[in-house]
Enzyme design. Sequence first.
Site, PDB file in Angstrom:
ATOM      1  N   ASN A   7     -13.224 -11.604  -2.021  1.00 57.07           N
ATOM      2  CA  ASN A   7     -11.817 -11.287  -1.772  1.00 57.07           C
ATOM      3  C   ASN A   7     -11.685 -11.017  -0.279  1.00 57.07           C
ATOM      4  OD1 ASN A   7      -9.257 -10.261  -1.611  1.00 57.07           O
ATOM      5  ND2 ASN A   7      -9.529  -8.706  -3.206  1.00 57.07           N
ATOM      6  N   ARG A  90     -10.709 -15.148  -4.440  1.00 60.27           N
ATOM      7  CA  ARG A  90      -9.333 -14.741  -4.698  1.00 60.27           C
ATOM      8  C   ARG A  90      -8.456 -15.360  -3.606  1.00 60.27           C
ATOM      9  NH1 ARG A  90      -6.319  -9.253  -3.188  1.00 60.27           N
ATOM     10  NH2 ARG A  90      -4.416  -9.647  -4.339  1.00 60.27           N
ATOM     11  N   HIS A 179      -0.468 -10.250  -8.269  1.00 54.09           N
ATOM     12  CA  HIS A 179      -1.342  -9.522  -9.217  1.00 54.09           C
ATOM     13  C   HIS A 179      -1.551 -10.332 -10.502  1.00 54.09           C
ATOM     14  CE1 HIS A 179       0.335  -5.553  -7.365  1.00 54.09           C
ATOM     15  NE2 HIS A 179      -0.842  -5.805  -6.825  1.00 54.09           N
ATOM     16  N   HIS A 207       1.228  -2.833 -13.779  1.00 55.33           N
ATOM     17  CA  HIS A 207       0.119  -2.725 -12.824  1.00 55.33           C
ATOM     18  C   HIS A 207       0.581  -1.770 -11.724  1.00 55.33           C
ATOM     19  CE1 HIS A 207      -3.307  -4.464 -10.380  1.00 55.33           C
ATOM     20  NE2 HIS A 207      -2.576  -3.849  -9.467  1.00 55.33           N
ATOM     21  N   ARG A 240       5.466   0.337   0.142  1.00 55.73           N
ATOM     22  CA  ARG A 240       6.491  -0.720   0.141  1.00 55.73           C
ATOM     23  C   ARG A 240       7.738  -0.262  -0.601  1.00 55.73           C
ATOM     24  NH1 ARG A 240       2.563  -5.335  -2.138  1.00 55.73           N
ATOM     25  NH2 ARG A 240       0.770  -4.212  -1.356  1.00 55.73           N
ATOM     26  N   PHE A 283      -0.996   9.133  -4.972  1.00 56.51           N
ATOM     27  CA  PHE A 283      -0.340   9.929  -6.016  1.00 56.51           C
ATOM     28  C   PHE A 283      -1.011  11.281  -6.241  1.00 56.51           C
ATOM     29  CE2 PHE A 283       3.147   7.588  -8.044  1.00 56.51           C
ATOM     30  CZ  PHE A 283       3.159   6.516  -7.165  1.00 56.51           C
ATOM     31  N   GLY A 330      -4.812   1.793 -10.317  1.00 57.30           N
ATOM     32  CA  GLY A 330      -5.104   3.179  -9.930  1.00 57.30           C
ATOM     33  C   GLY A 330      -4.203   4.234 -10.549  1.00 57.30           C
ATOM     34  N   GLY A 332      -1.687   3.696 -12.898  1.00 61.08           N
ATOM     35  CA  GLY A 332      -1.509   3.439 -14.332  1.00 61.08           C
ATOM     36  C   GLY A 332      -2.674   3.930 -15.164  1.00 61.08           C
ATOM     37  N   GLU A 333      -3.887   3.817 -14.607  1.00 59.13           N
ATOM     38  CA  GLU A 333      -5.082   4.201 -15.370  1.00 59.13           C
ATOM     39  C   GLU A 333      -5.393   5.689 -15.295  1.00 59.13           C
ATOM     40  OE1 GLU A 333      -8.349   1.738 -13.973  1.00 59.13           O
ATOM     41  OE2 GLU A 333      -7.071  -0.033 -14.075  1.00 59.13           O
ATOM     42  N   ASN A 334      -4.995   6.313 -14.156  1.00 60.20           N
ATOM     43  CA  ASN A 334      -5.508   7.666 -13.867  1.00 60.20           C
ATOM     44  C   ASN A 334      -4.475   8.774 -13.842  1.00 60.20           C
ATOM     45  OD1 ASN A 334      -8.334   6.963 -13.288  1.00 60.20           O
ATOM     46  ND2 ASN A 334      -7.425   5.755 -11.640  1.00 60.20           N
ATOM     47  N   GLU A 383     -10.137  -7.345 -11.969  1.00 57.44           N
ATOM     48  CA  GLU A 383      -9.799  -8.635 -11.361  1.00 57.44           C
ATOM     49  C   GLU A 383     -11.045  -9.439 -11.008  1.00 57.44           C
ATOM     50  OE1 GLU A 383      -6.958  -6.281  -8.948  1.00 57.44           O
ATOM     51  OE2 GLU A 383      -5.809  -8.136  -8.881  1.00 57.44           O
TER      52      GLU A 383
HETATM   53  P1  AMP Z   1      -5.298   0.713  -6.677  1.00 56.80           P
HETATM   54  O1  AMP Z   1      -4.466   0.015  -5.661  1.00 56.80           O
HETATM   55  O2  AMP Z   1      -5.212   0.106  -8.036  1.00 56.80           O
HETATM   56  O3  AMP Z   1      -6.722   0.936  -6.223  1.00 56.80           O
HETATM   57  O4  AMP Z   1      -4.658   2.177  -6.845  1.00 56.80           O
HETATM   58  C1  AMP Z   1      -4.756   3.111  -5.791  1.00 56.80           C
HETATM   59  C2  AMP Z   1      -3.888   4.292  -6.091  1.00 56.80           C
HETATM   60  O5  AMP Z   1      -4.213   4.870  -7.365  1.00 56.80           O
HETATM   61  C3  AMP Z   1      -4.094   5.430  -5.110  1.00 56.80           C
HETATM   62  O6  AMP Z   1      -3.290   5.286  -3.978  1.00 56.80           O
HETATM   63  C4  AMP Z   1      -3.698   6.645  -5.919  1.00 56.80           C
HETATM   64  O7  AMP Z   1      -2.318   6.877  -5.679  1.00 56.80           O
HETATM   65  C5  AMP Z   1      -3.860   6.250  -7.356  1.00 56.80           C
HETATM   66  N1  AMP Z   1      -4.911   7.044  -8.000  1.00 56.80           N
HETATM   67  C6  AMP Z   1      -6.235   6.807  -8.031  1.00 56.80           C
HETATM   68  N2  AMP Z   1      -6.881   7.770  -8.719  1.00 56.80           N
HETATM   69  C7  AMP Z   1      -5.936   8.638  -9.140  1.00 56.80           C
HETATM   70  C8  AMP Z   1      -5.947   9.861  -9.914  1.00 56.80           C
HETATM   71  N3  AMP Z   1      -7.080  10.366 -10.378  1.00 56.80           N
HETATM   72  N4  AMP Z   1      -4.753  10.469 -10.147  1.00 56.80           N
HETATM   73  C9  AMP Z   1      -3.609   9.956  -9.679  1.00 56.80           C
HETATM   74  N5  AMP Z   1      -3.535   8.820  -8.961  1.00 56.80           N
HETATM   75  C10 AMP Z   1      -4.669   8.166  -8.690  1.00 56.80           C
END
Ligand code: AMP
Length: 395
Positions: A7, A90, A179, A207, A240, A283, A330, A332-334, A383
């Site tokens: 990537n 990618r 995405h 996502h 953004r 977040f 990030g 959505g999962e956490n 991905e």
């Molecule tokens: P990604 O672009 O998918 O890697 O997502 C990154 C974003 O996920 C970060 O900027 C955080 O805002 C969010 N993130 C990651 N871990 C956590 C967590 N444990 N709690 C809340 N937000 C998280």
Amino acid sequence: MNVLVINCGSSSLKYQLINSESEAVLAKGLCERIGIDGVLTHQPAGKDKIKTETAMPNHTVAVELVIKSLTDPVNGVIASLSEIGAVGHRVVHGGESFAESVVIDDSVMKAIEDCNDLAPLHNPANLIGIRACQELMPNVPMVAVFDTAFHQTMPKKAYFYGLPHEYYEKYKVRRYGFHGTSHSYVSKRVAEILGKDYASLKTIVCHLGNGASISAVMNGKCVDTSMGLTPLEGLIMGTRSGDLDPAILNFIANKENLTLAQVTDVLNKKSGVLGLSGVSSDFRDLEAAAKEGNQWAIDALDTYYYRVAKYIGSYAAAMNGVDVIAFTAGVGENNPPGRETIVSYLGYLGADVVPEKNNCRGEEKVISSDQAKVTVMVVPTNEELAIARETVRLV
Ligand code: AMP
């Protein structure tokens, strides 16, 4: 077969070496500051990261260093280059030329180059990465996996803008979506996890990462997605703006004495929850600031979640219903409180969240109640694995 997944950005290169039979990640890493000075972070599976500052004048040197790390007698994971069976790249923008991944040849390179205009920050860097790999591995097959490809099934009514149609004819100005590898992977995984037929499910994939987009996937095909000509449209993101009144560009340019390019830069890099909160794009920082009573952080989170809920509602309308809502990436999962807030807007659809089930991070899980009409899930995206699978399928 071992697949090297690449990537490539303008000054960075992320990689993973994946064994396609076991789908195990053998090693992964990141080259940063290419063309400036150079930092390589290499991590063999089950071992600590190794960070090395080393000259990386260009991407070819970076790929050379990646191969050196992978074949290193101590921290390497393969004996020689011959153990790399294929490379999956990618590529951000495939325009209307690519509705699927392809094996790379000269005509594919030319077609990717023709899309440079649509993704001036990304596609040229992707091409540099491909050329660097071709130079060092001339006999290894390479595959391009496009961020836009999965969304090429959108109907015209979803991808046309309300603009003079000659802009589409002359410049291909339309909505493309991004995405796509993630939306495709997660929507398929949803069907697998639930034991349902992918071809007869209505799924909304959220996502939510630093970049964020939503897609509506009906009967195995993407029918709408929130990003547009560029990844700026749609949801409010980390930095953004997402959707806004287009007249704002000229208004702010006049008020702040900026060019349109400068305002666009603000919309890409200084807006979103970062701009609105004035705190952070992350977040975790926003939740902490909101807990301490920072009103701008509270409002930024409220506005972000409200926009997600509105998009889910519009995609339920687009598909005349929804079976599954899946959260990934990030945020959505956490972020359990975020998911709970979003789903709290969706009672009218028959969606709910059980707090005990929702108290999870980064695992595949149904978080709605057994009687919910819409299944709400967390499905971590992958991905790199999706790119490796596509690569193996094509070679
Ligand atoms: P990604 O672009 O998918 O890697 O997502 C990154 C974003 O996920 C970060 O900027 C955080 O805002 C969010 N993130 C990651 N871990 C956590 C967590 N444990 N709690 C809340 N937000 C998280």
